[in-house]
Design a protein around this motif. Structure first.
Motif, PDB file in Angstrom:
ATOM      1  N   ARG A   1       0.846  -1.202   0.000  1.00 18.94           N
ATOM      2  CA  ARG A   1       0.000   0.000   0.000  1.00 18.94           C
ATOM      3  C   ARG A   1       0.878   1.248   0.000  1.00 18.94           C
ATOM      4  NH1 ARG A   1      -5.822  -0.954   1.978  1.00 18.94           N
ATOM      5  NH2 ARG A   1      -6.365  -0.291  -0.123  1.00 18.94           N
ATOM      6  N   LEU A   2       1.919   1.211   0.843  1.00 20.11           N
ATOM      7  CA  LEU A   2       2.792   2.375   0.944  1.00 20.11           C
ATOM      8  C   LEU A   2       3.506   2.618  -0.390  1.00 20.11           C
ATOM      9  CD1 LEU A   2       3.873   4.621   2.719  1.00 20.11           C
ATOM     10  CD2 LEU A   2       5.729   3.096   3.418  1.00 20.11           C
ATOM     11  N   ALA A   3       3.891   1.543  -1.055  1.00 16.52           N
ATOM     12  CA  ALA A   3       4.562   1.699  -2.358  1.00 16.52           C
ATOM     13  C   ALA A   3       3.609   2.359  -3.361  1.00 16.52           C
ATOM     14  CB  ALA A   3       5.018   0.330  -2.876  1.00 16.52           C
ATOM     15  N   ARG A   4       2.336   1.991  -3.308  1.00 13.51           N
ATOM     16  CA  ARG A   4       1.379   2.592  -4.245  1.00 13.51           C
ATOM     17  C   ARG A   4       1.137   4.063  -3.898  1.00 13.51           C
ATOM     18  NH1 ARG A   4      -0.917  -2.759  -3.836  1.00 13.51           N
ATOM     19  NH2 ARG A   4      -2.509  -2.089  -2.357  1.00 13.51           N
ATOM     20  N   PHE A   5       1.120   4.361  -2.600  1.00 14.81           N
ATOM     21  CA  PHE A   5       0.974   5.764  -2.198  1.00 14.81           C
ATOM     22  C   PHE A   5       2.195   6.573  -2.643  1.00 14.81           C
ATOM     23  CE2 PHE A   5       1.775   9.299   0.642  1.00 14.81           C
ATOM     24  CZ  PHE A   5       0.563   9.974   0.571  1.00 14.81           C
ATOM     25  N   ALA A   6       3.373   5.989  -2.441  1.00 15.13           N
ATOM     26  CA  ALA A   6       4.618   6.690  -2.815  1.00 15.13           C
ATOM     27  C   ALA A   6       4.619   6.992  -4.309  1.00 15.13           C
ATOM     28  CB  ALA A   6       5.829   5.840  -2.434  1.00 15.13           C
ATOM     29  N   ARG A   7       4.157   6.034  -5.097  1.00 17.20           N
ATOM     30  CA  ARG A   7       4.111   6.263  -6.553  1.00 17.20           C
ATOM     31  C   ARG A   7       3.176   7.425  -6.874  1.00 17.20           C
ATOM     32  NH1 ARG A   7       1.664   1.684  -8.857  1.00 17.20           N
ATOM     33  NH2 ARG A   7       3.296   0.555  -7.764  1.00 17.20           N
ATOM     34  N   ALA A   8       1.993   7.437  -6.233  1.00 21.52           N
ATOM     35  CA  ALA A   8       1.044   8.534  -6.482  1.00 21.52           C
ATOM     36  C   ALA A   8       1.660   9.872  -6.073  1.00 21.52           C
ATOM     37  CB  ALA A   8      -0.248   8.284  -5.707  1.00 21.52           C
ATOM     38  N   TRP A   9       2.311   9.883  -4.928  1.00 20.27           N
ATOM     39  CA  TRP A   9       2.902  11.133  -4.433  1.00 20.27           C
ATOM     40  C   TRP A   9       3.938  11.668  -5.424  1.00 20.27           C
ATOM     41  CZ3 TRP A   9       1.179  14.095  -0.608  1.00 20.27           C
ATOM     42  CH2 TRP A   9       1.985  15.179  -0.217  1.00 20.27           C
ATOM     43  N   ARG A  10       4.752  10.751  -5.935  1.00 21.01           N
ATOM     44  CA  ARG A  10       5.858  11.181  -6.815  1.00 21.01           C
ATOM     45  C   ARG A  10       5.399  11.529  -8.220  1.00 21.01           C
ATOM     46  NH1 ARG A  10       8.837   6.280  -4.208  1.00 21.01           N
ATOM     47  NH2 ARG A  10       9.791   7.330  -2.414  1.00 21.01           N
ATOM     48  N   THR A  11       4.272  10.971  -8.634  1.00 21.72           N
ATOM     49  CA  THR A  11       3.851  11.182 -10.026  1.00 21.72           C
ATOM     50  C   THR A  11       2.633  12.104 -10.136  1.00 21.72           C
ATOM     51  OG1 THR A  11       2.416   9.242  -9.982  1.00 21.72           O
ATOM     52  CG2 THR A  11       4.690   8.891 -10.724  1.00 21.72           C
ATOM     53  N   ALA A  12       2.181  12.664  -9.011  1.00 24.43           N
ATOM     54  CA  ALA A  12       0.985  13.517  -9.048  1.00 24.43           C
ATOM     55  C   ALA A  12       1.147  14.623 -10.093  1.00 24.43           C
ATOM     56  CB  ALA A  12       0.740  14.125  -7.675  1.00 24.43           C
ATOM     57  N   HIS A  13       0.049  14.895 -10.802  1.00 25.18           N
ATOM     58  CA  HIS A  13       0.090  15.928 -11.847  1.00 25.18           C
ATOM     59  C   HIS A  13       0.428  17.286 -11.217  1.00 25.18           C
ATOM     60  CE1 HIS A  13      -1.284  18.702 -14.942  1.00 25.18           C
ATOM     61  NE2 HIS A  13      -1.254  17.685 -15.788  1.00 25.18           N
ATOM     62  N   PRO A  14       1.238  18.103 -11.890  1.00 27.76           N
ATOM     63  CA  PRO A  14       1.631  19.397 -11.305  1.00 27.76           C
ATOM     64  C   PRO A  14       0.440  20.287 -10.922  1.00 27.76           C
ATOM     65  CG  PRO A  14       2.963  18.913 -13.248  1.00 27.76           C
ATOM     66  CD  PRO A  14       1.951  17.813 -13.149  1.00 27.76           C
ATOM     67  N   ASP A  15      -0.639  20.289 -11.720  1.00 28.68           N
ATOM     68  CA  ASP A  15      -1.810  21.114 -11.378  1.00 28.68           C
ATOM     69  C   ASP A  15      -2.474  20.604 -10.094  1.00 28.68           C
ATOM     70  OD1 ASP A  15      -1.418  22.617 -13.620  1.00 28.68           O
ATOM     71  OD2 ASP A  15      -2.953  21.590 -14.809  1.00 28.68           O
TER      72      ASP A  15
END
Ligand code: HEM
Length: 268
Positions: free
Chosen positions: A233-247
């Motif tokens: 779960r944490l790995a999936r959260f980390a991916r979202a955090w790092r790849t979140a769209h700039p807007d």
């Protein structure tokens, strides 16, 4: 601890993300005494948590009757506006959207867990006006959302979810200012317990007689530690955090949390 929703695993950008769900899943519950919580907020912050325009009473009455039918018991309005009586029955905030002229407008709402807005600020606003602060909404999403409101059938229930990161577990969050101001005081070693995923689970349903659309908002808040408890779960959260769209990052001011979040996700 079980995370009920993890929408960051699906998207970290603005999107419509609606899907049909069974009518029986309209409300998720999970709040032992919503009336007590909501009555307290109404007494303390009346204009922040409640607003209506007078012409909305027929749709409010229809919604109250529909809820009574869904729950299998009468709900007495006891002199209150019908939407307020309905909202005391459920954990969710309840909003009514009605088509006035060409635009879908917010005509009544009970909003006890608003994410950085208040009822008095938004009453009467159209979909376009409500979403003006959301970068690209008008250009990319508005026409599609309006079409969904126009075409929604009474036998269809739609659900969507969004998420943000916050530094307070309070459901009632009319103003992000205080929680953002407190971020520098957070001990980095306790970041996983001091930061929270704030998820809004929203539904859309048409009232068949008045044609109004009911928009429900149920806020779920979990500490980052609940995500960190499971490495995948944490790995999936980390991916979202790092790849979140700039807007998306800018709108939610995620940069304010970067240093603290990195204490939790670094090395993942
Ligand atoms: C299908 C319908 C809808 C879609 C796709 C949609 C989408 C969005 C999106 C993408 C955001 C940006 C925030 C985030 O992602 O967390 C947002 C914010 C917001 N939406 Fe919606 N929304 C919908 C319906 C509504 C309705 C019916 C209301 C009426 C209460 C509403 C009120 C708001 C407000 C007040 C904000 C915050 C704007 C601000 O920052 O001031 N939305 N919405």
């Amino acid at each position: 601890m079980s995370l009920r929703h993890a929408p960051w695993e699906e998207a970290a950008e603005f999107r419509i993300g609606l899907r049909p769900i069974p009518i029986s899943d309209w409300f998720e519950g999970g709040d032992a005494d919503p009336a007590k919580r909501k009555d307290g907020l109404l007494a303390a912050h009346p204009t922040a948590v409640w607003s209506e325009i007078p012409g909305s009473r027929p749709a409010q009455t229809e919604l109250l009757a529909m809820l009574a039918g869904a729950f299998g018991h009468d709900i007495a309005a006891d002199g209150q506006p019908p939407l307020l009586a309905a909202a005391r029955e459920v954990a969710d905030d309840l909003c009514l959207m009605e088509k006035l002229g060409d635009a879908w407008r917010l005509t009544a709402l009970s909003l006890c867990a608003g994410s950085f807005f208040t009822a008095s600020e938004v009453i009467g606003r159209s979909l376009a006006e409500l979403h003006r602060p959301v970068t690209g909404f008008e250009a990319r999403l508005l026409t599609r959302v309006e079409r969904i409101f126009n075409n929604l059938r009474p036998d269809t229930l739609l659900e969507r979810r969004n998420w943000s990161l916050v530094s307070s577990p309070d459901l009632y969050a009319p103003d992000p200012g205080p929680m953002r101001a407190a971020i520098p005081d957070i001990d980095p070693d306790s970041a996983a317990n001091a930061l929270f995923a704030r998820v809004e689970r929203q539904t859309l349903r048409r009232l068949p007689q008045t044609g109004a659309v009911v928009f429900t908002i149920r806020v779920w808040i979990d500490p980052l530690s609940a995500i960190a408890a499971d490495p995948e779960r944490l790995a999936r959260f980390a991916r979202a955090w790092r790849t979140a769209h700039p807007d998306f990052r800018a709108y939610k001011q995620l940069n304010l949390y970067d240093a603290l979040v990195s204490r939790v996700i670094d090395g993942v």
